[in-house]
Design a protein around this motif. Structure first.
Motif, short mmCIF file in Angstrom:
data_model
loop_
_atom_site.label_atom_id
_atom_site.label_comp_id
_atom_site.label_asym_id
_atom_site.label_seq_id
_atom_site.Cartn_x
_atom_site.Cartn_y
_atom_site.Cartn_z
N TRP A 216 0.90 -1.25 -0.25
CA TRP A 216 0.15 0.10 -0.01
C TRP A 216 0.90 1.29 0.16
O TRP A 216 0.27 2.36 -0.40
CB TRP A 216 -0.97 0.00 1.27
N GLY A 217 2.14 1.16 0.36
CA GLY A 217 3.08 2.04 0.49
C GLY A 217 3.12 2.81 -1.09
O GLY A 217 3.08 4.04 -1.52
N VAL A 233 0.23 9.21 9.81
CA VAL A 233 -0.09 8.89 11.10
C VAL A 233 -0.03 7.33 11.29
O VAL A 233 -0.80 6.55 10.83
CB VAL A 233 -1.31 9.42 11.55
N GLU A 234 1.33 6.82 11.72
CA GLU A 234 1.92 5.71 11.91
C GLU A 234 1.55 5.03 13.07
O GLU A 234 1.86 5.19 14.01
CB GLU A 234 3.29 5.78 11.60
N ILE A 235 0.18 3.98 13.10
CA ILE A 235 -0.33 3.51 14.21
C ILE A 235 0.34 1.97 14.44
O ILE A 235 0.21 1.18 15.68
CB ILE A 235 -1.71 3.46 14.42
N GLY A 236 0.96 1.63 13.36
CA GLY A 236 1.29 0.03 13.37
C GLY A 236 2.31 -0.39 13.93
O GLY A 236 2.68 -1.35 14.64
N GLY A 237 3.51 0.58 13.76
CA GLY A 237 4.89 0.35 14.45
C GLY A 237 5.64 -0.44 13.62
O GLY A 237 5.54 -0.22 12.21
N SER A 238 6.51 -1.40 13.70
CA SER A 238 7.61 -1.89 13.05
C SER A 238 6.77 -2.81 12.04
O SER A 238 7.32 -2.92 10.87
CB SER A 238 8.31 -2.90 13.78
N GLY A 239 5.71 -3.36 12.00
CA GLY A 239 5.04 -4.29 10.98
C GLY A 239 4.63 -3.19 9.93
O GLY A 239 4.23 -3.85 8.56
N THR A 240 4.51 -1.98 9.92
CA THR A 240 3.84 -0.94 9.17
C THR A 240 4.95 0.13 8.45
O THR A 240 4.67 0.79 7.43
CB THR A 240 2.60 -0.60 9.31
N LEU A 241 5.81 0.12 9.22
CA LEU A 241 6.69 1.38 9.04
C LEU A 241 7.29 1.46 7.74
O LEU A 241 7.72 2.81 7.25
CB LEU A 241 7.75 1.39 10.45
N ASP A 242 7.81 0.20 7.09
CA ASP A 242 8.41 0.27 5.95
C ASP A 242 7.53 0.89 4.90
O ASP A 242 7.98 1.60 3.92
CB ASP A 242 9.03 -0.99 5.40
N GLN A 243 6.36 0.41 4.69
CA GLN A 243 5.16 0.90 3.93
C GLN A 243 4.81 2.33 4.11
O GLN A 243 4.77 2.92 3.15
CB GLN A 243 4.02 -0.07 4.05
N SER A 244 4.84 2.70 5.47
CA SER A 244 4.73 4.28 5.47
C SER A 244 6.06 5.13 5.12
O SER A 244 5.71 6.01 4.34
CB SER A 244 4.77 4.29 7.05
N MET A 245 7.15 4.71 5.21
CA MET A 245 8.32 5.52 4.61
C MET A 245 8.07 5.34 3.08
O MET A 245 8.61 6.30 2.54
CB MET A 245 9.56 4.81 4.98
N LEU A 246 7.94 4.17 2.50
CA LEU A 246 7.65 4.13 0.86
C LEU A 246 6.55 5.20 0.78
O LEU A 246 6.63 5.68 -0.55
CB LEU A 246 7.22 2.81 0.53
#
Length: 335
Positions: A216-217, A233-246
């Motif tokens: 989804w990133g 607004v990142e609520i997932g933490g380590s499991g979603t951080l890569d997609q957020s940065m993308l």
């Protein structure tokens, strides 16, 4: 006085109705508040389930709202009859947080608001937005202020910018509402098409089902014409951080506020560096920031989204409802 206390060992099965002594009358600089509502946050869930250690018998819940019943000598900010809301960090008034702030969160380091009345220093509470009831006011202390700080204190969201929000819990719904009020474009993600449609009804401009679109990133990049979003607004933490940065543009901001998808994990440091990203952790905010948020709400009329109400005696059932991800926005507790 009715209350709920954390059991031993801490679990939803041992989170049971109990009693607490009446707090009495306020002394100098104090107020007595008849509590009428609280609301659920992940932090509270972690306390009552033992993920965050708390004393056996601790009264949980960091959010509280109610009516001022009496004021002590020297109190001029409040009067009997005022509807007030608690602050998350009683020791953090303004500026940088003091060292003690994170050890004295109500419902965690000290007793919280799962009870009928409290006597506290007056600065532990603030007035509430115009037209709010107690349940609505109780949603602001943690979830509302976290979203506000992510966008407008640590972040600098401007009209025309793009914000990505994850999921449909209290912080994410507040972030959607605040961002739209500021003139921003919002991309919402969820695993539920039905909940995404509710986000659309609240103003979300683009929707991504992250189960159907695991990358989804990159989808967010596509939806922004290859530029990327200004703030996540990142609520997932380590499991979603890569997609957020993308998903984030070069020089963008990732507000790291949750750990729902993992407490720790590898970080793509090369991506972080290449995009010149600012990934900033945050935990709620100060009393001054809460007062600023309330001014903002008064100017735009935002009302929180509350999907469910539970009585105080059924607090464990409220948390079970939260754990089942059956809610949308906030779950209120009526005291």
């Amino acid at each position: 006085m009715a209350a709920v206390r954390v059991g031993s060992p801490a679990s939803l099965d041992t989170l049971l109705p109990a009693t607490a002594p009446d707090p009495g009358q306020p002394g100098p600089g104090e107020i007595r508040v008849k509590l009428q509502a609280s609301s659920l946050n992940y932090h509270d869930f972690a306390v009552v389930c033992g993920m965050i250690p708390a004393e056996a018998g601790r009264i949980p819940m960091s959010d509280g709202a109610g009516i001022v019943e009496a004021v002590g000598d020297g109190v001029t900010e409040f009067k009997p009859g005022d509807l007030v809301a608690s602050i998350f960090f009683p020791d953090w008034i303004d500026g940088a947080p003091p060292a003690s702030a994170f050890t004295r969160v109500p419902g965690d380091g000290i007793d919280g608001y799962a009870r009928e009345a409290v006597v506290t220093p007056a600065h532990w509470f603030t007035h509430v937005p115009k037209g709010y009831n107690a349940a609505e006011a109780a949603t602001l202390t943690c979830a509302g202020l976290t979203a506000w700080r992510a966008l407008f204190v640590d972040g600098t969201v401007q009209p025309g910018q793009t914000v990505l929000v994850q999921g449909t819990g209290g912080v994410s719904v507040f972030a959607l509402q605040f961002a739209k009020a500021a003139g921003a474009r919002v991309i919402a993600t969820s695993s539920s098409d039905a909940k995404l449609e509710r986000m659309k009804a609240l103003g979300a401009d683009e929707l991504i089902n992250y189960k159907e679109t695991p990358a989804w990133g990159m989808k967010a990049m596509e939806l922004t014409g290859g530029t990327g979003v200004d703030c996540v607004v990142e609520i997932g933490g380590s499991g979603t951080l890569d997609q957020s940065m993308l998903a984030t543009r070069v020089g963008g901001h990732v507000a790291l506020i949750g750990v729902l998808a993992g407490f720790a994990g590898p970080v793509q440091t090369a991506l972080l560096m290449a995009k010149n990203l600012r990934v900033q952790g945050l935990t709620v905010g100060s009393r001054k920031q809460q007062l600023d948020m309330i001014k903002g709400i008064d100017s735009n009329g935002i009302k929180p989204v509350i999907s469910d109400h539970f009585p105080l005696a059924n607090l464990a059932d409220a948390f079970r409802h939260q754990a089942a991800n059956a809610h949308f926005g906030k779950i209120a507790v009526d005291i």
